[in-house]
Design an enzyme around this catalytic site. Structure first.
Site, short mmCIF file in Angstrom:
data_model
loop_
_atom_site.label_atom_id
_atom_site.label_comp_id
_atom_site.label_asym_id
_atom_site.label_seq_id
_atom_site.Cartn_x
_atom_site.Cartn_y
_atom_site.Cartn_z
N ASP A 119 -8.58 -5.85 -5.45
CA ASP A 119 -8.23 -4.76 -4.73
C ASP A 119 -8.81 -3.48 -5.43
O ASP A 119 -9.07 -3.37 -6.59
CB ASP A 119 -6.68 -4.40 -5.02
CG ASP A 119 -6.15 -3.43 -4.08
OD1 ASP A 119 -6.74 -2.72 -3.45
OD2 ASP A 119 -4.69 -3.28 -3.74
N HIS A 153 -7.78 -5.45 -0.83
CA HIS A 153 -6.34 -4.94 -0.63
C HIS A 153 -5.68 -5.60 0.44
O HIS A 153 -4.57 -5.82 0.45
CB HIS A 153 -6.71 -3.38 -0.28
CG HIS A 153 -5.53 -2.68 0.01
ND1 HIS A 153 -4.54 -2.57 -1.24
CD2 HIS A 153 -4.92 -1.96 0.80
CE1 HIS A 153 -3.48 -1.80 -0.84
NE2 HIS A 153 -3.69 -1.34 0.29
N ASP A 154 -6.55 -5.76 1.59
CA ASP A 154 -5.81 -6.61 2.77
C ASP A 154 -5.23 -8.08 2.53
O ASP A 154 -4.68 -8.68 3.61
CB ASP A 154 -6.79 -6.75 3.84
CG ASP A 154 -7.05 -5.28 4.71
OD1 ASP A 154 -6.23 -4.44 4.45
OD2 ASP A 154 -7.57 -5.40 5.60
N SER A 179 0.93 -1.25 0.10
CA SER A 179 -0.10 0.12 0.17
C SER A 179 0.95 1.31 -0.04
O SER A 179 1.82 1.46 -0.83
CB SER A 179 -0.86 -0.07 1.19
OG SER A 179 -1.91 0.97 1.29
#
Length: 380
Positions: A327, A360-361, A162
């Site tokens: 994502d 995203h995680d 990120s």
């Protein structure tokens, strides 16, 4: 069970000859302390060190178990287990029998590094509103002072997910001689329009809380409502809708906002995410780091006129780029753009696409999807 075991945060105070520390804005800090942890042992020439840049609200505690950090008030149960414990350790993606893995809490942070909640040595009070804005490059440069003190001239690799991936790029472009391999995970070359809008919403949520008081709230009630709302706005970009539905329980629990009756488990889930964030983060730090992301400009910070000129500086590096196909924070097209630009600049690039339903995680939660490529790349 984590293989690192119990860890303790260490602190590094900038020596007098590196002070005051000048920021890109031209402002200075009279004293700087960085909180960091290292896992594994540096080799004789310290050429096996991997610097990990944590994500926006992460900490220096990347692996193992740490029950608390000296001087840090907001260290909740969520903080005790390292945020990348499944990735860092013996025989894991970042193998601590081969490498020394270093993670540093950001300048401007709230986990032991100098930030808005720290004491200003010139006044004896918390910085609050007087803490200057920092850029991602300021954060990178502050960590280079620590590397110098540790005798680390060149990193084996720099890795980050990120916003941490953007710092990898800043390091490689602005200080190419300090790193060999670069691993940006779910990151991009610049802040997109959608990220800018989401970040602006979150910043406004905090600033418009009456308790924020321009950042001077430490002696009174904190801007909890604004910070919780900011976290809810941001959280929807970190987790895919599929994963969010799975995480939300089938019943609505707890109280919601005043005057609103929660009737759906997703409402309860999001409310819970916002409230628990208050236990582990500082509003001023959130605003400062959000602003650093918001105004990230690789060209300006590197002092060049074009992306081609910037990336030409990093042409001797090896890159491993990760895309997460679900994502919605850093969309896959952003990594495609990065890959193409780096290849055009002459870099050696490996581009891996991770297929995950976690959004995203995924780079925090699914080591099995990342470990094989990471291990091969680091050993090559």
């Amino acid at each position: 069970m984590d293989d690192i075991g119990e860890t303790r945060t260490k602190f590094f105070d900038f020596p007098e000859q590196r002070l005051p520390f000048k920021l890109q804005s031209g402002e200075t800090l009279p004293a700087v302390r960085l909180a960091y942890e290292m896992y594994g042992e540096p080799n004789a020439d310290r050429s096996n060190v991997i610097l990990v840049f944590h994500a926006l609200t992460g900490s220096q505690h990347a692996a193992g178990y740490n029950p608390g950090v000296e001087g840090v008030d907001k260290w909740s149960d969520e903080c005790e287990i390292g945020w990348w414990s499944d990735f860092v350790g013996p025989a894991k993606a970042f193998d601590t029998t081969r490498y020394a893995v270093l993670c540093v809490n950001y300048l401007g942070g709230c986990y032991g590094s100098t930030g808005p909640s720290s004491i200003d040595p010139t006044t004896g009070r918390r910085y609050g509103s007087s803490f200057p804005e920092v850029t991602l490059s300021d954060i990178v440069d502050s960590q280079l002072v620590l590397l110098d003190a540790l005798g680390i001239e060149q990193l084996h690799a720099a890795a980050g997910g990120s916003v941490g991936g953007m710092m990898c790029l800043s390091l490689a472009v602005r200080h190419p001689h300090r790193v060999r391999k670069v691993i940006p995970i779910a990151a991009g070359l610049h802040t997109t329009a959608l990220q800018f809008v989401h970040n602006f919403e979150q910043t406004n949520a905090v600033l418009n809380d009456p308790n924020f008081r321009a950042g001077d709230y430490y002696d009174g009630p904190h801007p909890d409502a604004g910070l919780a709302l900011a976290r809810m706005i941001g959280h929807k970009t970190f987790v895919s809708l599929h994963a969010m539905r799975d995480r939300a329980r089938g019943e609505v629990t707890g109280d919601g906002p005043d005057g609103y009756e929660m009737r759906h488990p997703l409402e309860s889930y999001m409310w819970h995410q916002g409230r628990r964030f208050l236990l582990r983060f500082d509003a001023n730090t959130y605003v400062r780091l959000m602003t650093a992301w918001q105004h990230f400009n690789l060209l300006e910070e590197a002092g060049v006129a074009s992306m081609e000129e910037a990336l030409a500086r990093t042409s001797r590096h090896d890159y491993l780029i990760f895309t997460i196909d679900s994502d919605v924070c850093f969309y896959p097209e952003e990594q495609d753009e990065m890959r193409d630009a780096l290849i055009e600049a002459g870099c050696r690039v490996i581009h891996e696409t991770v297929h995950s339903e976690k959004g995203h995680d995924a780079f925090l939660l699914e080591p099995e999807l990342f470990a094989p490529a990471l291990q091969a790349f680091l050993r090559s």
